[in-house]
Design a protein around this motif. Structure first.
Motif, PDB file in Angstrom:
ATOM      1  N   ILE A 186     -28.859  91.473 -17.634  1.00 23.55           N
ATOM      2  CA  ILE A 186     -29.430  90.996 -18.774  1.00 23.55           C
ATOM      3  C   ILE A 186     -30.645  90.108 -18.212  1.00 23.55           C
ATOM      4  O   ILE A 186     -31.700  90.155 -18.763  1.00 23.55           O
ATOM      5  N   LEU A 187     -30.515  89.615 -16.927  1.00 26.48           N
ATOM      6  CA  LEU A 187     -31.379  88.882 -16.207  1.00 26.48           C
ATOM      7  C   LEU A 187     -31.729  89.250 -14.952  1.00 26.48           C
ATOM      8  O   LEU A 187     -31.739  88.695 -13.851  1.00 26.48           O
ATOM      9  N   PRO A 188     -32.157  90.634 -14.676  1.00 25.78           N
ATOM     10  CA  PRO A 188     -32.411  91.244 -13.230  1.00 25.78           C
ATOM     11  C   PRO A 188     -33.449  90.411 -12.548  1.00 25.78           C
ATOM     12  O   PRO A 188     -33.386  90.301 -11.355  1.00 25.78           O
ATOM     13  N   ALA A 189     -34.464  89.971 -13.145  1.00 30.44           N
ATOM     14  CA  ALA A 189     -35.643  89.495 -12.436  1.00 30.44           C
ATOM     15  C   ALA A 189     -34.981  88.080 -11.815  1.00 30.44           C
ATOM     16  O   ALA A 189     -35.687  87.698 -10.786  1.00 30.44           O
ATOM     17  N   LEU A 190     -34.420  87.252 -12.669  1.00 34.66           N
ATOM     18  CA  LEU A 190     -33.890  85.785 -12.015  1.00 34.66           C
ATOM     19  C   LEU A 190     -32.922  86.069 -10.736  1.00 34.66           C
ATOM     20  O   LEU A 190     -33.087  85.466  -9.894  1.00 34.66           O
ATOM     21  N   VAL A 191     -31.979  87.342 -10.844  1.00 35.47           N
ATOM     22  CA  VAL A 191     -31.372  87.355  -9.785  1.00 35.47           C
ATOM     23  C   VAL A 191     -32.111  87.993  -8.690  1.00 35.47           C
ATOM     24  O   VAL A 191     -32.053  87.435  -7.403  1.00 35.47           O
ATOM     25  N   ARG A 192     -32.938  88.800  -8.703  1.00 38.10           N
ATOM     26  CA  ARG A 192     -34.026  89.506  -7.619  1.00 38.10           C
ATOM     27  C   ARG A 192     -34.849  88.242  -7.146  1.00 38.10           C
ATOM     28  O   ARG A 192     -34.705  88.101  -5.596  1.00 38.10           O
ATOM     29  N   THR A 193     -35.320  87.270  -8.089  1.00 40.31           N
ATOM     30  CA  THR A 193     -35.913  86.099  -7.323  1.00 40.31           C
ATOM     31  C   THR A 193     -35.104  85.290  -6.624  1.00 40.31           C
ATOM     32  O   THR A 193     -35.417  84.765  -5.443  1.00 40.31           O
ATOM     33  N   THR A 194     -33.813  85.089  -7.030  1.00 40.72           N
ATOM     34  CA  THR A 194     -32.953  84.085  -6.256  1.00 40.72           C
ATOM     35  C   THR A 194     -32.838  84.887  -4.869  1.00 40.72           C
ATOM     36  O   THR A 194     -32.869  84.201  -3.848  1.00 40.72           O
ATOM     37  N   LEU A 195     -32.726  86.099  -4.942  1.00 39.47           N
ATOM     38  CA  LEU A 195     -32.353  86.885  -3.453  1.00 39.47           C
ATOM     39  C   LEU A 195     -33.721  86.868  -2.745  1.00 39.47           C
ATOM     40  O   LEU A 195     -33.415  86.396  -1.504  1.00 39.47           O
ATOM     41  N   ASP A 199     -31.571  82.244 -23.123  1.00 37.25           N
ATOM     42  CA  ASP A 199     -31.533  83.682 -23.589  1.00 37.25           C
ATOM     43  C   ASP A 199     -30.289  84.080 -24.415  1.00 37.25           C
ATOM     44  O   ASP A 199     -29.151  84.000 -24.028  1.00 37.25           O
ATOM     45  N   GLU A 200     -31.061  84.638 -25.548  1.00 33.67           N
ATOM     46  CA  GLU A 200     -29.782  84.881 -26.553  1.00 33.67           C
ATOM     47  C   GLU A 200     -28.453  85.738 -26.199  1.00 33.67           C
ATOM     48  O   GLU A 200     -27.475  85.804 -26.577  1.00 33.67           O
ATOM     49  N   GLU A 201     -29.042  86.934 -25.631  1.00 33.09           N
ATOM     50  CA  GLU A 201     -28.065  87.957 -25.080  1.00 33.09           C
ATOM     51  C   GLU A 201     -27.125  87.320 -23.873  1.00 33.09           C
ATOM     52  O   GLU A 201     -25.987  87.722 -23.901  1.00 33.09           O
ATOM     53  N   PHE A 202     -27.808  86.631 -23.173  1.00 34.88           N
ATOM     54  CA  PHE A 202     -27.039  86.078 -22.124  1.00 34.88           C
ATOM     55  C   PHE A 202     -25.621  85.167 -22.731  1.00 34.88           C
ATOM     56  O   PHE A 202     -24.454  85.275 -22.426  1.00 34.88           O
ATOM     57  N   ARG A 203     -26.329  84.300 -23.805  1.00 29.02           N
ATOM     58  CA  ARG A 203     -25.299  83.244 -24.113  1.00 29.02           C
ATOM     59  C   ARG A 203     -24.294  84.284 -24.887  1.00 29.02           C
ATOM     60  O   ARG A 203     -23.094  83.880 -24.834  1.00 29.02           O
ATOM     61  N   ARG A 204     -24.743  84.910 -25.620  1.00 29.93           N
ATOM     62  CA  ARG A 204     -23.791  85.885 -26.641  1.00 29.93           C
ATOM     63  C   ARG A 204     -22.707  86.545 -25.573  1.00 29.93           C
ATOM     64  O   ARG A 204     -21.502  86.609 -25.923  1.00 29.93           O
ATOM     65  N   VAL A 205     -23.171  87.207 -24.398  1.00 25.42           N
ATOM     66  CA  VAL A 205     -22.357  88.114 -23.735  1.00 25.42           C
ATOM     67  C   VAL A 205     -21.442  87.450 -22.630  1.00 25.42           C
ATOM     68  O   VAL A 205     -20.165  87.453 -22.431  1.00 25.42           O
ATOM     69  N   CYS A 206     -22.323  86.351 -21.911  1.00 26.20           N
ATOM     70  CA  CYS A 206     -21.861  85.681 -20.763  1.00 26.20           C
ATOM     71  C   CYS A 206     -21.097  84.343 -21.233  1.00 26.20           C
ATOM     72  O   CYS A 206     -19.879  84.047 -20.448  1.00 26.20           O
ATOM     73  N   PHE A 207     -21.361  83.898 -21.971  1.00 25.01           N
ATOM     74  CA  PHE A 207     -20.813  82.485 -22.295  1.00 25.01           C
ATOM     75  C   PHE A 207     -19.315  82.354 -22.329  1.00 25.01           C
ATOM     76  O   PHE A 207     -18.688  81.650 -21.896  1.00 25.01           O
ATOM     77  N   PRO A 208     -18.749  83.406 -23.200  1.00 23.45           N
ATOM     78  CA  PRO A 208     -17.535  83.411 -23.190  1.00 23.45           C
ATOM     79  C   PRO A 208     -16.596  83.598 -22.008  1.00 23.45           C
ATOM     80  O   PRO A 208     -15.264  83.350 -21.722  1.00 23.45           O
ATOM     81  N   ILE A 209     -17.089  84.236 -20.981  1.00 18.28           N
ATOM     82  CA  ILE A 209     -16.509  84.538 -19.469  1.00 18.28           C
ATOM     83  C   ILE A 209     -17.130  83.858 -18.292  1.00 18.28           C
ATOM     84  O   ILE A 209     -17.197  84.457 -17.231  1.00 18.28           O
TER      85      ILE A 209
END
Length: 199
Positions: A78-87, A55-65
Motif C-alpha cells: 500500500i505504501l511502498p514509497a514510504l518504506v523505500r524512503t525509510t530504508l 491513507d484510507e486503504e492502509f487504515r482499512r487493511v492494516c489497522f485491525p492487524i
C-alpha cells in the motif's frame, strides 16, 4: 522524548550518531511525565515514517492487524514509497544508527526484518529476533497516543502470540530481494544497508 540527560550521555558514549524515527508526525512530541526536552549535539534525528494513518486503504487493511507482522506485506504493497524512503534514510545515515517506533516491535520489527534478511540472515533467525522484541516490550507501556494491548500481556499471552505469528515473520523474509524490487529499493541502497550491519 523519554531519555534524560544521563540516557543521552550513555547513548553518545555508545556511539549514537543518527536516530531514524519511524513514527508518524502526530506521534512525536513530549508528553506529561517526560523529561524536559534537551538539545542533543552531534545526534541527527530523521523522521522516516513507514505508515500513513490518513491513507484510507492502509487504515482499512492494516489497522485491525497493526500489532501483528501479518500487516507487513500490506504496508509494503500500500505504501511502498514510504518504506523505500525509510530504508534509504537508514542507508544514508551516519553510523551508529538507532531505528525506533513507539513500541519497538511492529514498524521497527518490519524494518529490522528487512535489514537482517538483506544482510543474509536466515528466516528462522529473523523470527527469533522479532520474538525477542515482543518479549522485551510485553507488559511495558509504549510511548504512543493510542492503546497498545500488548502492554498488559502476561508471559502466557506472549507465548501464544509468538506461536501464532512466527510463521508470518519467516514467510515475510523468505524472498526479501523480491520485496525490495517491488518497492523500488536500488542495489546501491541494499549494499549500503548490508554494509551497516556486516561491513
Amino acid at each position: 522524548e523519554r531519555l534524560d540527560a544521563e540516557g543521552w550521555a550513555a547513548a553518545r558514549d555508545w556511539g549514537l550518531a543518527t536516530i531514524v524515527d519511524l513514527r508518524c508526525p502526530y506521534e512525536i512530541g513530549w508528553r506529561d511525565g517526560d523529561p524536559a526536552p534537551l538539545d542533543i549535539p552531534d545526534v541527527t534525528v530523521v523522521n522516516a515514517p513507514t505508515e500513513d494513518h490518513d491513507d484510507e486503504e492502509f487504515r482499512r487493511v492494516c489497522f485491525p492487524i497493526l500489532d501483528s507482522p501479518e500487516y507487513w506485506p500490506h504496508n509494503l504493497r500500500i505504501l511502498p514509497a514510504l518504506v523505500r524512503t525509510t530504508l534509504e534514510a537508514i542507508a544514508a545515515a551516519t553510523p551508529g544508527v538507532l531505528v525506533h517506533c513507539s513500541a519497538g516491535r511492529d514498524r521497527t520489527g518490519m524494518v529490522t526484518a528487512l535489514l537482517l534478511a538483506n544482510a543474509g540472515v536466515e528466516p528462522d533467525l529473523v523470527a527469533d529476533d522479532y520474538e525477542l522484541s515482543v518479549r522485551a516490550m510485553a507488559g511495558t507501556a509504549s510511548h504512543q497516543p493510542t492503546h497498545d494491548r500488548q502492554s498488559t500481556w502476561t508471559e502466557a499471552q506472549v507465548d501464544a502470540w509468538i506461536a501464532e505469528v512466527r510463521p508470518h515473520v519467516a514467510h515475510f523474509v523468505r524472498d526479501v530481494p523480491a520485496l525490495l524490487d517491488n518497492i523500488g529499493v536500488s542495489h546501491e541502497t541494499r549494499d549500503q544497508l548490508r554494509d551497516l550491519l556486516v561491513g
